[in-house]
Design a protein around this motif. Structure first.
Motif, PDB file in Angstrom:
ATOM      1  N   ALA A   1       0.827  -1.205   0.000  1.00  0.00           N
ATOM      2  CA  ALA A   1       0.000   0.000   0.000  1.00  0.00           C
ATOM      3  C   ALA A   1       0.862   1.257   0.000  1.00  0.00           C
ATOM      4  N   PHE A   2       1.941   1.242   0.771  1.00  0.00           N
ATOM      5  CA  PHE A   2       2.826   2.402   0.791  1.00  0.00           C
ATOM      6  C   PHE A   2       3.531   2.554  -0.555  1.00  0.00           C
ATOM      7  N   ASP A   3       3.916   1.448  -1.149  1.00  0.00           N
ATOM      8  CA  ASP A   3       4.527   1.489  -2.486  1.00  0.00           C
ATOM      9  C   ASP A   3       3.609   2.160  -3.498  1.00  0.00           C
ATOM     10  N   ARG A   4       2.336   1.827  -3.460  1.00  0.00           N
ATOM     11  CA  ARG A   4       1.386   2.408  -4.413  1.00  0.00           C
ATOM     12  C   ARG A   4       1.274   3.914  -4.218  1.00  0.00           C
ATOM     13  N   ALA A   5       1.249   4.341  -2.965  1.00  0.00           N
ATOM     14  CA  ALA A   5       1.179   5.781  -2.694  1.00  0.00           C
ATOM     15  C   ALA A   5       2.436   6.484  -3.196  1.00  0.00           C
ATOM     16  N   ALA A   6       3.597   5.888  -2.924  1.00  0.00           N
ATOM     17  CA  ALA A   6       4.860   6.486  -3.378  1.00  0.00           C
ATOM     18  C   ALA A   6       4.928   6.531  -4.895  1.00  0.00           C
ATOM     19  N   ASP A   7       4.509   5.451  -5.550  1.00  0.00           N
ATOM     20  CA  ASP A   7       4.526   5.414  -7.019  1.00  0.00           C
ATOM     21  C   ASP A   7       3.637   6.505  -7.615  1.00  0.00           C
ATOM     22  N   ALA A   8       2.485   6.730  -6.990  1.00  0.00           N
ATOM     23  CA  ALA A   8       1.569   7.751  -7.498  1.00  0.00           C
ATOM     24  C   ALA A   8       2.205   9.132  -7.415  1.00  0.00           C
ATOM     25  N   LEU A   9       2.853   9.432  -6.283  1.00  0.00           N
ATOM     26  CA  LEU A   9       3.505  10.737  -6.150  1.00  0.00           C
ATOM     27  C   LEU A   9       4.662  10.875  -7.124  1.00  0.00           C
ATOM     28  N   LEU A  10       5.502   9.865  -7.221  1.00  0.00           N
ATOM     29  CA  LEU A  10       6.652   9.941  -8.122  1.00  0.00           C
ATOM     30  C   LEU A  10       6.210  10.091  -9.570  1.00  0.00           C
ATOM     31  N   GLY A  11       5.090   9.479  -9.917  1.00  0.00           N
ATOM     32  CA  GLY A  11       4.575   9.628 -11.269  1.00  0.00           C
ATOM     33  C   GLY A  11       4.188  11.065 -11.578  1.00  0.00           C
ATOM     34  N   VAL A  12       3.552  11.738 -10.642  1.00  0.00           N
ATOM     35  CA  VAL A  12       3.171  13.138 -10.845  1.00  0.00           C
ATOM     36  C   VAL A  12       4.400  14.040 -10.873  1.00  0.00           C
ATOM     37  N   LEU A  13       5.359  13.781  -9.999  1.00  0.00           N
ATOM     38  CA  LEU A  13       6.570  14.609  -9.968  1.00  0.00           C
ATOM     39  C   LEU A  13       7.348  14.525 -11.273  1.00  0.00           C
ATOM     40  N   ALA A  14       7.185  13.431 -12.009  1.00  0.00           N
ATOM     41  CA  ALA A  14       7.885  13.270 -13.289  1.00  0.00           C
ATOM     42  C   ALA A  14       7.201  14.014 -14.427  1.00  0.00           C
ATOM     43  N   ARG A  15       5.994  14.511 -14.203  1.00  0.00           N
ATOM     44  CA  ARG A  15       5.285  15.235 -15.256  1.00  0.00           C
ATOM     45  C   ARG A  15       5.854  16.652 -15.419  1.00  0.00           C
ATOM     46  N   PRO A  16       5.971  17.148 -16.640  1.00  0.00           N
ATOM     47  CA  PRO A  16       6.519  18.498 -16.850  1.00  0.00           C
ATOM     48  C   PRO A  16       5.746  19.579 -16.109  1.00  0.00           C
ATOM     49  N   GLU A  17       4.431  19.400 -15.959  1.00  0.00           N
ATOM     50  CA  GLU A  17       3.626  20.420 -15.288  1.00  0.00           C
ATOM     51  C   GLU A  17       4.027  20.616 -13.830  1.00  0.00           C
ATOM     52  N   ALA A  18       4.623  19.575 -13.223  1.00  0.00           N
ATOM     53  CA  ALA A  18       5.009  19.679 -11.816  1.00  0.00           C
ATOM     54  C   ALA A  18       6.171  20.638 -11.609  1.00  0.00           C
ATOM     55  N   ALA A  19       6.894  20.952 -12.672  1.00  0.00           N
ATOM     56  CA  ALA A  19       8.020  21.881 -12.583  1.00  0.00           C
ATOM     57  C   ALA A  19       7.658  23.270 -13.093  1.00  0.00           C
ATOM     58  N   ASP A  20       6.367  23.524 -13.304  1.00  0.00           N
ATOM     59  CA  ASP A  20       5.916  24.826 -13.788  1.00  0.00           C
ATOM     60  C   ASP A  20       5.855  25.804 -12.621  1.00  0.00           C
TER      61      ASP A  20
END
Length: 275
Positions: free
Chosen positions: A118-137
């Motif tokens: 369950a913790f892995d899934r939460a971490a994966d979800a956050l890391l996926g968003v952080l990898a999106r270009p919009e997260a660095a806008d």
């Protein structure tokens, strides 16, 4: 008070959050692989009635918040900066407690392997968003219950959650240290020092948290040159613990984790900043 608001670099903050989340993920995996994992998950923490299980559930809620709402349309919440977040987030304590208990019963209620997954899934979800270009806008904003924040500043609040609660986890498990990401600790230290200077304005006391922060705060005569008459100095983790209510001022002084000189240097009336 700082001469101007600190500017956070989106890429640097995102990288620090990814690294700190990765360190937490590794710690949870190691915990859940221990022969005494069930007992460890049931250990008390310094957070009231929360056991380690509720602490991990709360962390999952905090790191899932961004990916779950990243694409939500704006609702027009008023602007919120980091000092105001520090000042107001304690008002959400009952809600956060309810969320942690609900999450603990949804995905964190099974055996150690299911908790790690369950913790892995939460971490994966956050890391996926952080990898999106919009997260660095740098212009992107993100709304929470307390207001509308610059997305980069919201990511700093996630650094607070992951650094502070990693320290809570280490305390509950009796670990001497946690492998925090250095930039994560730096950002949290600076943000809490800056918030202190803004929420307790003045120039009577110089707060030093080497190597990351120096601010002046507390009403009274302002120091301009030479050796400041009132100086408080401590290390980053001690400052973070004091600012978030994890450490006692007198104990920090007695253990030499903190030094305070000058008649105005006792800051306990102004701490913690964040409950």
């Amino acid at each position: 008070m700082p001469a101007k608001s600190r500017t956070y670099q989106p890429a640097r903050v995102g990288a620090a959050l990814a690294a700190q989340t990765g360190a937490l993920r590794d710690a949870v995996r190691r915990l859940c692989e221990r022969p005494d994992a069930e007992e460890c998950l049931a250990r008390p923490t310094r957070l009231g009635e929360w056991r380690v299980r509720e602490l991990l559930a709360h962390l999952a809620v905090q790191i899932e918040w961004l990916p779950a709402r990243f694409d939500d349309p704006a609702e027009g919440w008023p602007p919120l900066d980091l000092p105001r977040w520090v000042e107001r987030v304690g008002t959400l304590a009952p809600l956060l407690d309810d969320q942690a208990r609900a999450r603990a019963a949804d995905g964190f209620d099974g055996g150690p392997a299911s908790v790690a997954a369950a913790f892995d899934r939460a971490a994966d979800a956050l890391l996926g968003v952080l990898a999106r270009p919009e997260a660095a806008d740098p212009a992107r904003r993100f709304e929470i219950r307390l207001g509308s924040m610059a997305l980069t500043e919201f990511l700093v609040t996630r650094l607070v959650e992951t650094v502070v609660h990693a320290d809570d986890l280490a305390d509950a498990l009796g670990l001497d240290d946690f492998p925090h990401d250095r930039q994560a600790v730096a950002a949290v230290t600076r943000m809490l020092a800056d918030a202190f200077a803004e929420l307790v304005p003045g120039g009577a006391v110089e707060l030093r948290v080497p190597p990351y922060a120096v601010v002046q705060a507390v009403e009274g005569p302002r120091h301009t040159r030479g050796t400041p008459p009132n100086v408080v100095e401590t290390d980053p983790l001690t400052w973070i613990r004091l600012a978030t209510g994890r450490a006692d001022w007198a104990d920090a002084v007695d253990s030499a984790a903190l030094s305070a000189s000058g008649e105005r240097s006792d800051l306990r009336a102004h701490l913690p900043l964040l409950g």
